[in-house]
Design an enzyme around this catalytic site. Structure first.
Site, mmCIF file in Angstrom:
data_model
loop_
_atom_site.group_PDB
_atom_site.id
_atom_site.type_symbol
_atom_site.label_atom_id
_atom_site.label_comp_id
_atom_site.label_asym_id
_atom_site.label_seq_id
_atom_site.Cartn_x
_atom_site.Cartn_y
_atom_site.Cartn_z
ATOM 1 N N CYS A 1 43.317 27.641 24.815
ATOM 2 C CA CYS A 1 42.687 26.378 24.936
ATOM 3 C C CYS A 1 41.930 26.108 23.707
ATOM 4 O O CYS A 1 42.696 25.661 22.713
ATOM 5 C CB CYS A 1 41.768 26.382 26.233
ATOM 6 S SG CYS A 1 41.131 24.580 26.608
ATOM 7 N N HIS B 1 45.385 27.408 30.789
ATOM 8 C CA HIS B 1 44.467 28.684 30.972
ATOM 9 C C HIS B 1 45.097 29.641 31.755
ATOM 10 O O HIS B 1 45.065 29.564 33.025
ATOM 11 C CB HIS B 1 43.062 28.319 31.788
ATOM 12 C CG HIS B 1 42.104 27.619 30.863
ATOM 13 N ND1 HIS B 1 41.210 28.403 29.844
ATOM 14 C CD2 HIS B 1 41.861 26.583 30.485
ATOM 15 C CE1 HIS B 1 40.335 27.846 29.210
ATOM 16 N NE2 HIS B 1 40.660 26.430 29.492
ATOM 17 N N GLU C 1 44.716 32.560 32.209
ATOM 18 C CA GLU C 1 43.791 33.590 32.817
ATOM 19 C C GLU C 1 42.781 32.846 33.987
ATOM 20 O O GLU C 1 42.402 33.674 34.976
ATOM 21 C CB GLU C 1 42.840 34.262 32.015
ATOM 22 C CG GLU C 1 41.343 33.271 31.505
ATOM 23 C CD GLU C 1 41.836 31.909 30.507
ATOM 24 O OE1 GLU C 1 40.990 31.614 30.210
ATOM 25 O OE2 GLU C 1 43.019 31.747 30.369
#
Length: 252
Positions: free
Chosen positions: A99, A192, A194
């Site tokens: 990001c 993202h 994660e």
């Protein structure tokens, strides 16, 4: 056998929710990308905490997190981060930008970033993997590599132009550069990999509460999260394979 050593360059402060549920964003990254026996260090670059330049050679890879700050901003810590990333590139250290990290990595190496003309992108987004001409070797190991992957997004800035020598690996109908690589050592991902869905739910609520987004955007994002799932396992494998593949591997 050499034990892998990695560092997270944290460009955001832990939210109350992530601190309470996960113990901080650092633990979110470890859960997604870490493996048993590795050493992971945390540097809160947003608070001007950086690794010692003389210690960089000890690391096998670095991960730059997302951030509420603008990657094109001129805050002192952002400029300092840009210099660090240029140094890591020159050393050909593995660097994964996520990001904000994707954007600031691009900026540092000569690309162009800025506010997205189409506004916020929040929620699940399907990205198309570019496989027509070549596939980076860390993508080849995905079983039956799909042509599209779903990922959680939360950004209002984007990469306009990748650095010289970079290859765009994925795009979406919303964002032209969802993923890019440079050589064998640089990987930027706009989404993202994660994030879990609950983390994004909390971010949506906070953005709505401080009037950063309109209610219809929030409701649309939440509906998307309720009706589909991100391809987290595939994204985590992409990131782990990138960070941990030997440097002497070649691209197809």
């Amino acid at each position: 056998m050499k034990v892998g050593r990695y560092a997270v360059l944290l460009a955001a402060r832990d939210s109350e929710y992530v601190e309470r549920v996960y113990g901080g964003y650092f633990n979110v990254f470890i859960a997604a990308f870490g493996e048993e026996g590795e050493r992971w260090d945390l540097f809160r670059v947003v608070d001007d905490e950086f690794p010692d330049m003389s210690e960089l050679y000890k690391y096998d890879g670095f991960v730059i997190s997302g951030s509420p700050y603008d990657a094109y901003g001129n805050d002192y810590w952002i400029l300092k981060l840009c210099f660090l990333l240029q140094t890591l590139d020159a050393m050909e250290k593995k660097v994964l930008g996520i990001c904000f990290g994707h954007q600031v990595l691009c900026r540092s190496l000569g690309g162009k970033v800025g506010k997205a003309c189409s506004g916020w992108d929040i929620g699940l987004r399907t990205v198309k993997v570019v496989k027509d001409l070549w596939v980076p070797n860390f993508l080849e190991e995905l079983d039956e590599m799909p042509s599209t992957l779903s990922i959680i997004e939360c950004h209002q800035d984007e990469v306009f132009e990748v650095p010289m020598g970079a290859q765009v690996v994925a795009f979406s109908e919303k964002t032209g550069v969802e993923m890019f690589v440079i050589g064998q050592h640089i990987l930027g991902i706009q989404g993202h990999p994660e994030y879990t869905k609950d983390i994004l739910y909390n971010i949506i609520d906070r953005l709505l509460d401080n009037n950063s987004i309109q209610r219809d955007i929030a409701e649309k994002a939440k509906f998307g999260l309720e009706t589909a799932e991100p391809d987290r396992k595939s994204w985590e494998k992409i990131c782990r394979d990138f960070l941990k593949r030997r440097q002497n591997s070649s691209f197809s």
